[in-house]
Design a protein around this motif. Structure first.
Motif, mmCIF file in Angstrom:
data_model
loop_
_atom_site.group_PDB
_atom_site.id
_atom_site.type_symbol
_atom_site.label_atom_id
_atom_site.label_comp_id
_atom_site.label_asym_id
_atom_site.label_seq_id
_atom_site.Cartn_x
_atom_site.Cartn_y
_atom_site.Cartn_z
ATOM 1 N N HIS A 4 69.413 -15.489 -1.452
ATOM 2 C CA HIS A 4 68.826 -15.557 -2.691
ATOM 3 C C HIS A 4 68.499 -14.222 -2.549
ATOM 4 C CE1 HIS A 4 65.354 -15.851 -5.692
ATOM 5 N NE2 HIS A 4 65.935 -17.606 -5.856
ATOM 6 N N THR A 5 69.266 -13.729 -4.187
ATOM 7 C CA THR A 5 68.457 -12.599 -4.554
ATOM 8 C C THR A 5 67.656 -11.617 -5.122
ATOM 9 O OG1 THR A 5 69.602 -12.965 -6.907
ATOM 10 C CG2 THR A 5 71.167 -11.848 -5.135
ATOM 11 N N GLY A 6 66.541 -12.984 -4.990
ATOM 12 C CA GLY A 6 65.400 -12.202 -5.371
ATOM 13 C C GLY A 6 64.732 -11.265 -3.889
ATOM 14 N N GLU A 7 63.286 -10.962 -5.168
ATOM 15 C CA GLU A 7 62.663 -9.825 -4.340
ATOM 16 C C GLU A 7 61.954 -10.140 -3.148
ATOM 17 O OE1 GLU A 7 59.565 -6.453 -4.796
ATOM 18 O OE2 GLU A 7 60.235 -7.038 -6.796
ATOM 19 N N ARG A 8 61.478 -9.674 -2.043
ATOM 20 C CA ARG A 8 60.419 -10.245 -1.277
ATOM 21 C C ARG A 8 59.826 -9.440 -0.894
ATOM 22 N NH1 ARG A 8 65.227 -11.984 -1.134
ATOM 23 N NH2 ARG A 8 66.665 -13.151 -0.072
ATOM 24 N N ILE A 9 58.573 -10.409 -1.011
ATOM 25 C CA ILE A 9 57.185 -9.011 -0.345
ATOM 26 C C ILE A 9 56.321 -9.964 0.849
ATOM 27 C CG2 ILE A 9 57.742 -7.983 -1.991
ATOM 28 C CD1 ILE A 9 54.918 -9.403 -3.858
ATOM 29 N N LYS A 60 59.227 -14.340 -7.232
ATOM 30 C CA LYS A 60 59.095 -12.733 -6.277
ATOM 31 C C LYS A 60 59.809 -13.883 -5.245
ATOM 32 C CE LYS A 60 58.068 -8.699 -8.111
ATOM 33 N NZ LYS A 60 56.900 -7.346 -7.454
ATOM 34 N N ASN A 61 59.843 -13.732 -4.088
ATOM 35 C CA ASN A 61 59.316 -14.892 -2.835
ATOM 36 C C ASN A 61 58.218 -13.532 -1.908
ATOM 37 O OD1 ASN A 61 61.945 -16.102 -3.357
ATOM 38 N ND2 ASN A 61 62.821 -14.384 -2.973
ATOM 39 N N VAL A 62 57.702 -14.630 -1.705
ATOM 40 C CA VAL A 62 56.008 -14.513 -1.541
ATOM 41 C C VAL A 62 55.958 -14.891 -0.027
ATOM 42 C CG1 VAL A 62 53.617 -13.766 -1.528
ATOM 43 C CG2 VAL A 62 55.002 -13.792 -3.451
ATOM 44 N N ALA A 63 56.143 -13.750 1.090
ATOM 45 C CA ALA A 63 55.054 -14.451 2.743
ATOM 46 C C ALA A 63 53.531 -14.372 2.161
ATOM 47 C CB ALA A 63 55.378 -13.996 3.768
ATOM 48 N N ILE A 64 53.092 -15.275 3.207
ATOM 49 C CA ILE A 64 51.179 -14.833 2.871
ATOM 50 C C ILE A 64 50.788 -14.461 4.612
ATOM 51 C CG2 ILE A 64 50.348 -15.470 0.466
ATOM 52 C CD1 ILE A 64 49.899 -17.842 1.758
ATOM 53 N N ALA A 99 55.583 -17.123 -7.869
ATOM 54 C CA ALA A 99 56.333 -16.440 -7.414
ATOM 55 C C ALA A 99 57.610 -17.825 -7.627
ATOM 56 C CB ALA A 99 56.203 -16.962 -6.196
ATOM 57 N N ASN A 100 58.758 -17.567 -7.138
ATOM 58 C CA ASN A 100 60.194 -18.178 -7.052
ATOM 59 C C ASN A 100 59.707 -19.203 -5.935
ATOM 60 O OD1 ASN A 100 62.900 -19.470 -6.629
ATOM 61 N ND2 ASN A 100 62.735 -18.332 -4.923
ATOM 62 N N LEU A 101 59.427 -18.798 -4.542
ATOM 63 C CA LEU A 101 59.212 -19.406 -3.121
ATOM 64 C C LEU A 101 57.403 -18.710 -2.335
ATOM 65 C CD1 LEU A 101 60.025 -21.600 -1.372
ATOM 66 C CD2 LEU A 101 60.861 -19.705 -0.332
ATOM 67 N N VAL A 102 56.369 -19.356 -2.189
ATOM 68 C CA VAL A 102 55.735 -19.055 -1.098
ATOM 69 C C VAL A 102 56.028 -20.157 0.126
ATOM 70 C CG1 VAL A 102 53.266 -19.137 -1.016
ATOM 71 C CG2 VAL A 102 53.965 -19.071 -3.166
ATOM 72 N N VAL A 103 55.703 -18.861 0.981
ATOM 73 C CA VAL A 103 55.559 -19.652 2.432
ATOM 74 C C VAL A 103 54.212 -18.527 3.350
ATOM 75 C CG1 VAL A 103 58.024 -19.872 2.096
ATOM 76 C CG2 VAL A 103 56.637 -18.145 3.591
ATOM 77 N N TYR A 104 53.880 -19.588 4.402
ATOM 78 C CA TYR A 104 52.991 -19.017 4.815
ATOM 79 C C TYR A 104 53.476 -17.953 6.408
ATOM 80 C CZ TYR A 104 49.783 -17.893 9.594
ATOM 81 O OH TYR A 104 48.887 -18.029 10.127
#
Length: 170
Positions: A24-29, A63-67, A91-96
């Protein structure tokens, strides 16, 4: 006298699966809840809810977000849930978890969409080299899914493979 060059790899019937194609080319933050802690120790519910109302969530669009929380603090589970509720519409995806956890989830979601049946009874090479990071967990997952359907499974490049599995003859 000319000798014909024969491409034995092309004639072998090998198919290739390149997990890089599922990147997945989306930004990861990372969203770190430490920035919402009072004195770096606790999360005050009223202050946190006020922050959630006033924060510009549109900056997470696509964006793809890790919390996570990088401080050694007790963060109630509901805080992660509230944060997710605010991030998810944008966001595209949110994960813990970590960026690694995020990368694995992105790959697991992509792998789940692969038509595994299209590899039934094939000799399959799972490509090993890629220009993007492919987590080991993605290789484990695709192996788990492919083993029941393929005739044989290899890792590497079609010209240089490591044999992994060959279906026993009935």
């Amino acid at each position: 006298m000319e000798t014909e060059i024969i491409n034995r790899v092309a004639k072998s019937g090998l198919q290739t699966l390149d997990l890089e194609d599922y990147y997945h080319t989306g930004e990861r933050i990372v969203y770190d809840l430490k920035d919402n802690l009072y004195m770096g120790l606790i999360l005050k519910e009223k202050d946190f809810r006020d922050f959630l109302k006033s924060h510009d969530w549109s900056q997470y669009a696509g964006k793809n977000v890790a919390i996570t929380c990088s401080e050694d603090a007790i963060v109630p589970t509901w805080a992660y849930m509230l944060l997710t509720l605010n991030l998810q519409p944008h966001a595209n995806l949110v994960v813990y978890g970590s960026l690694q956890d995020l990368e694995e989830k992105l790959y697991f979601d992509a792998i789940a969409k692969i038509d595994i049946e299209s590899f039934r009874d094939t000799k399959l090479v799972v490509k090993g080299c890629s220009k993007v990071p492919v987590p080991t967990a993605a290789y484990v997952e695709v192996t788990r899914l492919l083993q029941p359907v393929v005739q044989s499974l290899m890792f590497g490049e079609p010209c240089s493979t490591v044999p992994l599995y060959k279906r026993p003859k009935a």
